[in-house]
Design an enzyme around this catalytic site. Sequence first.
Site, PDB file in Angstrom:
ATOM      1  N   LYS A 183       3.141  10.421   8.255  1.00 22.96           N
ATOM      2  CA  LYS A 183       2.463   9.966   9.483  1.00 22.96           C
ATOM      3  C   LYS A 183       3.088  10.501  10.776  1.00 22.96           C
ATOM      4  O   LYS A 183       2.820  11.624  11.166  1.00 22.96           O
ATOM      5  CB  LYS A 183       2.373   8.443   9.476  1.00 22.96           C
ATOM      6  CG  LYS A 183       1.341   7.943   8.430  1.00 22.96           C
ATOM      7  CD  LYS A 183       1.015   6.495   8.650  1.00 22.96           C
ATOM      8  CE  LYS A 183       0.052   5.929   7.626  1.00 22.96           C
ATOM      9  NZ  LYS A 183      -1.347   6.135   7.965  1.00 22.96           N
ATOM     10  N   PHE A 187       0.864  -1.188   0.000  1.00 26.27           N
ATOM     11  CA  PHE A 187       0.000   0.000   0.000  1.00 26.27           C
ATOM     12  C   PHE A 187       0.894   1.230   0.000  1.00 26.27           C
ATOM     13  O   PHE A 187       1.669   1.453   0.923  1.00 26.27           O
ATOM     14  CB  PHE A 187      -0.929   0.042   1.223  1.00 26.27           C
ATOM     15  CG  PHE A 187      -1.837   1.247   1.188  1.00 26.27           C
ATOM     16  CD1 PHE A 187      -3.005   1.229   0.440  1.00 26.27           C
ATOM     17  CD2 PHE A 187      -1.498   2.423   1.852  1.00 26.27           C
ATOM     18  CE1 PHE A 187      -3.832   2.350   0.367  1.00 26.27           C
ATOM     19  CE2 PHE A 187      -2.315   3.548   1.783  1.00 26.27           C
ATOM     20  CZ  PHE A 187      -3.487   3.506   1.038  1.00 26.27           C
ATOM     21  N   ASP A 238       9.458   2.741   1.545  1.00 31.81           N
ATOM     22  CA  ASP A 238       8.292   3.464   2.063  1.00 31.81           C
ATOM     23  C   ASP A 238       8.261   3.249   3.571  1.00 31.81           C
ATOM     24  O   ASP A 238       7.935   2.167   4.042  1.00 31.81           O
ATOM     25  CB  ASP A 238       7.027   2.913   1.389  1.00 31.81           C
ATOM     26  CG  ASP A 238       5.766   3.638   1.844  1.00 31.81           C
ATOM     27  OD1 ASP A 238       5.802   4.283   2.909  1.00 31.81           O
ATOM     28  OD2 ASP A 238       4.738   3.535   1.135  1.00 31.81           O
TER      29      ASP A 238
HETATM   30  C1  LIG Z   1       3.068   2.585   3.913  1.00 29.63           C
HETATM   31  C2  LIG Z   1       2.170   3.704   3.494  1.00 29.63           C
HETATM   32  N1  LIG Z   1       2.495   4.448   2.433  1.00 29.63           N
HETATM   33  C3  LIG Z   1       1.731   5.477   2.038  1.00 29.63           C
HETATM   34  C4  LIG Z   1       0.568   5.801   2.701  1.00 29.63           C
HETATM   35  C5  LIG Z   1      -0.268   6.948   2.233  1.00 29.63           C
HETATM   36  O1  LIG Z   1      -0.136   7.988   3.152  1.00 29.63           O
HETATM   37  P1  LIG Z   1      -1.237   9.149   3.195  1.00 29.63           P
HETATM   38  O2  LIG Z   1      -2.508   8.525   3.653  1.00 29.63           O
HETATM   39  O3  LIG Z   1      -0.667  10.133   4.196  1.00 29.63           O
HETATM   40  O4  LIG Z   1      -1.327   9.717   1.835  1.00 29.63           O
HETATM   41  C6  LIG Z   1       0.190   5.043   3.809  1.00 29.63           C
HETATM   42  C7  LIG Z   1      -1.058   5.347   4.519  1.00 29.63           C
HETATM   43  O5  LIG Z   1      -1.598   4.557   5.255  1.00 29.63           O
HETATM   44  C8  LIG Z   1       1.007   3.969   4.213  1.00 29.63           C
HETATM   45  O6  LIG Z   1       0.690   3.206   5.266  1.00 29.63           O
END
Ligand SMILES: Cc1ncc(COP(=O)(O)O)c(C=O)c1O
Length: 405
Positions: A259, A145, A230
């Site tokens: 986050k 994700f 990520d």
């Molecule tokens: C690993 C990861 N990457 C990217 C995102 C996307 O982040 P955002 O919701 O701040 O756009 C999330 C969101 O849960 C995530 O857990």
Amino acid sequence: MQPSIVRTHTADLYDAHVLKNYARAALTLVRGRGSLVWDDQGRQFLDFTSGIAVNALGHCHPHWVAAIQRQAGELIHTSNLFRTNNQGELARRLVGYAGPGRVFFCNSGAEANEALLKLARLHGMRKSGGEEGKCYQVICAKNAFHGRTFGGMSATPQEKIQKGFRPMTPGFAFAELNNLASFEALIDAGTAAIFVETIQGEGGVNPCSTEFLLGLRRLCDQHDLLLMLDEVQCGIGRTGSFYAFEHAGVRPDAIGMAKGLGGGFPIGAMWVGERAADLFHPGSHGTTFGGTPLACAAALAVLDVIERERLMEKVRFNSARWHADLKQLVADFPAQVLGMRGQGYLVGLQLAADPLPYVVALREAGLLAPPAGGNVIRLLPPLTATVAELDQCVEIVRGVLSARA
Ligand SMILES: Cc1ncc(COP(=O)(O)O)c(C=O)c1O
């Protein structure tokens, strides 16, 4: 105003006016302090959702609140046409954690990942002697994700995320997490980068193994690919080290984070190591709100507290017993809980069935915890959570499992 009137009114407002793109709990939260939140009925909850791994310091940490208040009275936004002290200082602090390189600031995880994907394209273009459209493939993991933008979605091979929004952006291929050979098999002259979550969060708390991460590093070195990690969910101290990849002793070429970085104030960032930091130049990328003095003040306060209160050390220490207690639940309720995965304060309980009834039962018992893919319940305490709060979490989960045994 009576609390019940407030609740009905807010629920009605959502029903009438808010886009129905979330499956929201029937709960209106009004106040938070540390690991606790209260709803409009005065009910108290232990908040191990932490805004989905965002509230690193819990709710309303006094140092963080004071930093935001101070900055709000001084300078909130300038655009990126000018320098500000806070952005420079935050970049310095993040480079201190990640290693020599440079930082780009944005507002969310998806935006941080978009910047990484654009970095991969620039790297591919450089690899093919400046020619565009020859080398741009990014190899990602199944079950990943990476966010809801077109780049993020395209890197997220999940039907529930992509459905209705196709065609996706071209240039993505998908291999099995922790299966190095499956990544290697996809590499060709058109490959620019490998991009994975160090620990898959939304996908069900699936960590990359150390051997796998080291293997990806080797492949990237052999084939001149960028290794992009990520760390949006697993970074900023959540696993007991600032970045989750530190446990593996691997060094990526670029990192996406968000986050926990702002502790609840929206901010995201991309760190790029020296090898690729020169790929962006004035005009090649940007965002109006990225790295405002206010957002950076919040993030600096988060880093201050993590360091001063030695939160990463505490996460490492406290999680040892917490994990042991959670594993005991796996042993005590084998028909309901199949396993426990994760690191530090990013934990997934693998259930035998749909986690949603458990999420509701936990909420009714006073614990907020979000589900994840693959029948998993996530437990995401703030980094400030105490041993007593971790114990309370275990007791609530035990109570819910016992009631269903
Ligand atoms: C690993 C990861 N990457 C990217 C995102 C996307 O982040 P955002 O919701 O701040 O756009 C999330 C969101 O849960 C995530 O857990």
